[in-house]
Write a protein that holds these residues in place. Structure first.
Motif, PDB file in Angstrom:
ATOM      1  N   ALA A 117     -10.066 -16.519 -24.374  1.00 37.04           N
ATOM      2  CA  ALA A 117      -9.215 -16.511 -23.238  1.00 37.04           C
ATOM      3  C   ALA A 117      -9.690 -17.615 -22.449  1.00 37.04           C
ATOM      4  N   ALA A 118     -10.531 -18.309 -22.198  1.00 40.11           N
ATOM      5  CA  ALA A 118     -10.998 -19.261 -21.462  1.00 40.11           C
ATOM      6  C   ALA A 118     -10.252 -20.503 -22.095  1.00 40.11           C
ATOM      7  N   GLU A 119     -10.245 -20.918 -23.417  1.00 38.22           N
ATOM      8  CA  GLU A 119      -9.700 -21.852 -23.949  1.00 38.22           C
ATOM      9  C   GLU A 119      -8.319 -21.825 -24.281  1.00 38.22           C
ATOM     10  N   LEU A 120      -7.785 -20.690 -24.319  1.00 45.17           N
ATOM     11  CA  LEU A 120      -6.407 -20.695 -24.480  1.00 45.17           C
ATOM     12  C   LEU A 120      -5.735 -20.290 -23.412  1.00 45.17           C
ATOM     13  N   GLY A 121      -6.381 -20.546 -22.104  1.00 48.71           N
ATOM     14  CA  GLY A 121      -5.597 -20.299 -20.836  1.00 48.71           C
ATOM     15  C   GLY A 121      -4.919 -19.123 -20.608  1.00 48.71           C
ATOM     16  N   ARG A 154      -2.646 -24.916 -31.995  1.00 44.90           N
ATOM     17  CA  ARG A 154      -1.726 -24.052 -32.665  1.00 44.90           C
ATOM     18  C   ARG A 154      -1.903 -22.433 -32.258  1.00 44.90           C
ATOM     19  N   ALA A 155      -2.940 -22.025 -31.889  1.00 45.10           N
ATOM     20  CA  ALA A 155      -2.759 -20.656 -30.945  1.00 45.10           C
ATOM     21  C   ALA A 155      -2.104 -20.778 -29.972  1.00 45.10           C
ATOM     22  N   ILE A 156      -2.109 -21.863 -29.267  1.00 48.85           N
ATOM     23  CA  ILE A 156      -1.102 -21.749 -27.907  1.00 48.85           C
ATOM     24  C   ILE A 156       0.392 -21.648 -28.331  1.00 48.85           C
ATOM     25  N   ARG A 157       0.614 -22.574 -29.346  1.00 48.65           N
ATOM     26  CA  ARG A 157       1.868 -22.783 -29.661  1.00 48.65           C
ATOM     27  C   ARG A 157       2.557 -21.496 -30.292  1.00 48.65           C
ATOM     28  N   ARG A 201       0.548 -13.839 -35.996  1.00 56.99           N
ATOM     29  CA  ARG A 201      -0.448 -14.942 -36.787  1.00 56.99           C
ATOM     30  C   ARG A 201      -1.690 -14.591 -36.864  1.00 56.99           C
ATOM     31  N   VAL A 202      -2.599 -14.489 -37.993  1.00 56.27           N
ATOM     32  CA  VAL A 202      -3.781 -14.306 -37.917  1.00 56.27           C
ATOM     33  C   VAL A 202      -4.610 -15.802 -37.967  1.00 56.27           C
ATOM     34  N   LEU A 203      -5.421 -16.088 -36.938  1.00 50.46           N
ATOM     35  CA  LEU A 203      -6.230 -17.330 -36.915  1.00 50.46           C
ATOM     36  C   LEU A 203      -7.760 -16.951 -37.186  1.00 50.46           C
ATOM     37  N   SER A 204      -8.407 -17.596 -38.208  1.00 49.30           N
ATOM     38  CA  SER A 204      -9.727 -17.298 -38.516  1.00 49.30           C
ATOM     39  C   SER A 204     -10.617 -18.126 -37.964  1.00 49.30           C
ATOM     40  N   ALA A 205     -11.730 -17.933 -37.499  1.00 49.82           N
ATOM     41  CA  ALA A 205     -12.809 -19.141 -36.955  1.00 49.82           C
ATOM     42  C   ALA A 205     -13.337 -19.320 -38.089  1.00 49.82           C
ATOM     43  N   ILE A 206     -13.489 -18.479 -39.231  1.00 50.02           N
ATOM     44  CA  ILE A 206     -13.869 -18.934 -40.587  1.00 50.02           C
ATOM     45  C   ILE A 206     -12.885 -19.240 -41.273  1.00 50.02           C
ATOM     46  N   PRO A 207     -12.671 -20.611 -41.704  1.00 47.02           N
ATOM     47  CA  PRO A 207     -11.391 -20.670 -42.794  1.00 47.02           C
ATOM     48  C   PRO A 207     -11.254 -19.988 -43.800  1.00 47.02           C
ATOM     49  N   ARG A 226       4.776 -15.260 -30.712  1.00 50.73           N
ATOM     50  CA  ARG A 226       4.169 -14.805 -31.862  1.00 50.73           C
ATOM     51  C   ARG A 226       2.818 -13.980 -31.081  1.00 50.73           C
ATOM     52  N   ILE A 227       2.504 -13.224 -31.832  1.00 50.59           N
ATOM     53  CA  ILE A 227       1.299 -12.423 -31.279  1.00 50.59           C
ATOM     54  C   ILE A 227       0.161 -12.922 -31.996  1.00 50.59           C
ATOM     55  N   VAL A 228      -0.890 -13.285 -31.350  1.00 52.61           N
ATOM     56  CA  VAL A 228      -1.889 -14.292 -32.073  1.00 52.61           C
ATOM     57  C   VAL A 228      -3.123 -13.347 -32.454  1.00 52.61           C
ATOM     58  N   LEU A 229      -3.688 -13.209 -33.484  1.00 52.93           N
ATOM     59  CA  LEU A 229      -5.004 -12.262 -33.829  1.00 52.93           C
ATOM     60  C   LEU A 229      -5.884 -13.194 -34.101  1.00 52.93           C
TER      61      LEU A 229
END
Ligand code: UDP
Length: 254
Positions: free
Chosen positions: A156-160, A124-127, A106-112, A133-136
């Motif tokens: 890295a910090a917020e996703l544990g 959602r990234a954690i889930r 899944r690609v997750l963008s900080a700019i929607p 799934r590999i999260v980009l």
């Protein structure tokens, strides 16, 4: 099977950071197909061991905000947004090669960008990672005047994540540029303080400070060494580990 191959991996969830330039190979712009395939194979090998992975890829192979702003009539904030868009292009390229290996991504963008990928939402990234799934994480932090190094430490910090793996052209942090200086020494271990105080060019100071505050080790290793990613997760192969423990800071071979 060798004893090494049985050694357990040290981390459960990791963030892999690489620069956009790493995707160019020997080229001067864009993407090298063989580099992308090799990178995907590295990620696949680690995924096969059940390690959750999140990738942050820079955009320097397409646009670097400060360089663009300095060389043309483009204001810095706009140039930085262009740089962030470049990271989305790279994330989509890497997503495709990972999917060719049947990895779920899944690609997750900080700019929607609703029609291109999902917006970055921490839970959602954690889930996604929990589901294998590999999260980009694309578009850096979503803010100009930052870099993807800082974005990597932040995610890295917020996703544990248990470690931040910084893939580079060389196999660790050296006392001098190893390409120019044959006497350059590679450090096995460094503290966050060493890196900041000696201004060692590993990652931005803000990224190092963020990793330090969250006690996330940074491992610098070579992306050019086949199997190198899995190797460093086993605590093997050439690399530099940056962490808290000053007593363990020493140079390779010392
Ligand atoms: N960028 C930004 N904010 C961020 C991340 C990146 O403005 O949070 C912009 C900045 O212009 C930067 C460009 O995106 O030069 C590409 O990122 P970076 O230079 O970190 O890529 P790398 O050097 O890792 O390829």
């Amino acid at each position: 099977m060798t004893e090494t191959a049985n050694r357990p991996l040290r981390f459960r969830r990791v963030l892999l950071k690489m620069s956009g330039e790493a995707l160019m190979g020997e080229g001067e712009f864009g993407h090298d197909a063989s580099v992308l395939r090799r990178l995907a194979a590295e990620v696949q090998a680690v995924h096969a061991h059940g390690v959750e992975q999140c990738l942050v890829i820079g955009g320097g192979n397409i646009v670097r905000g400060d360089t663009l702003a300095a060389s043309q009539d483009i204001e810095r904030a706009n140039a930085d947004y262009m740089g962030m868009l470049a990271t989305v292009i790279n994330a989509l390229a890497v997503q495709s090669v990972l999917e060719r290996l049947d990895l779920q991504t899944r690609v997750l963008s900080a700019i929607p960008m609703a029609s291109v990928c999902e917006p970055y939402i921490r839970r959602r990234a954690i889930r996604h990672m929990e589901k294998g799934r590999i999260v980009l994480c694309a578009a850096g932090t979503g803010n100009p005047f930052f870099t993807t190094d800082t974005a990597a430490a932040l995610r890295a910090a917020e996703l544990g994540c248990d470690a931040l793996l910084k893939g580079t052209k060389v196999d660790g942090v050296y006392s001098a540029d190893p390409v120019k200086d044959p006497n350059a020494l590679r450090y096995d271990r460094l503290t966050y303080h060493d890196v900041l105080a000696r201004d060692l060019k590993v990652m931005d100071a803000s990224a190092i400070a963020l990793a330090r505050d969250s006690a996330i080790p940074i491992i610098v290793f070579s992306l050019n060494r086949p199997g190198g990613l899995l190797e460093v997760l086993r605590g093997e192969g050439p690399h530099t580990m940056i962490g808290e423990d000053a007593s363990e800071a020493k140079e390779a071979g010392s």
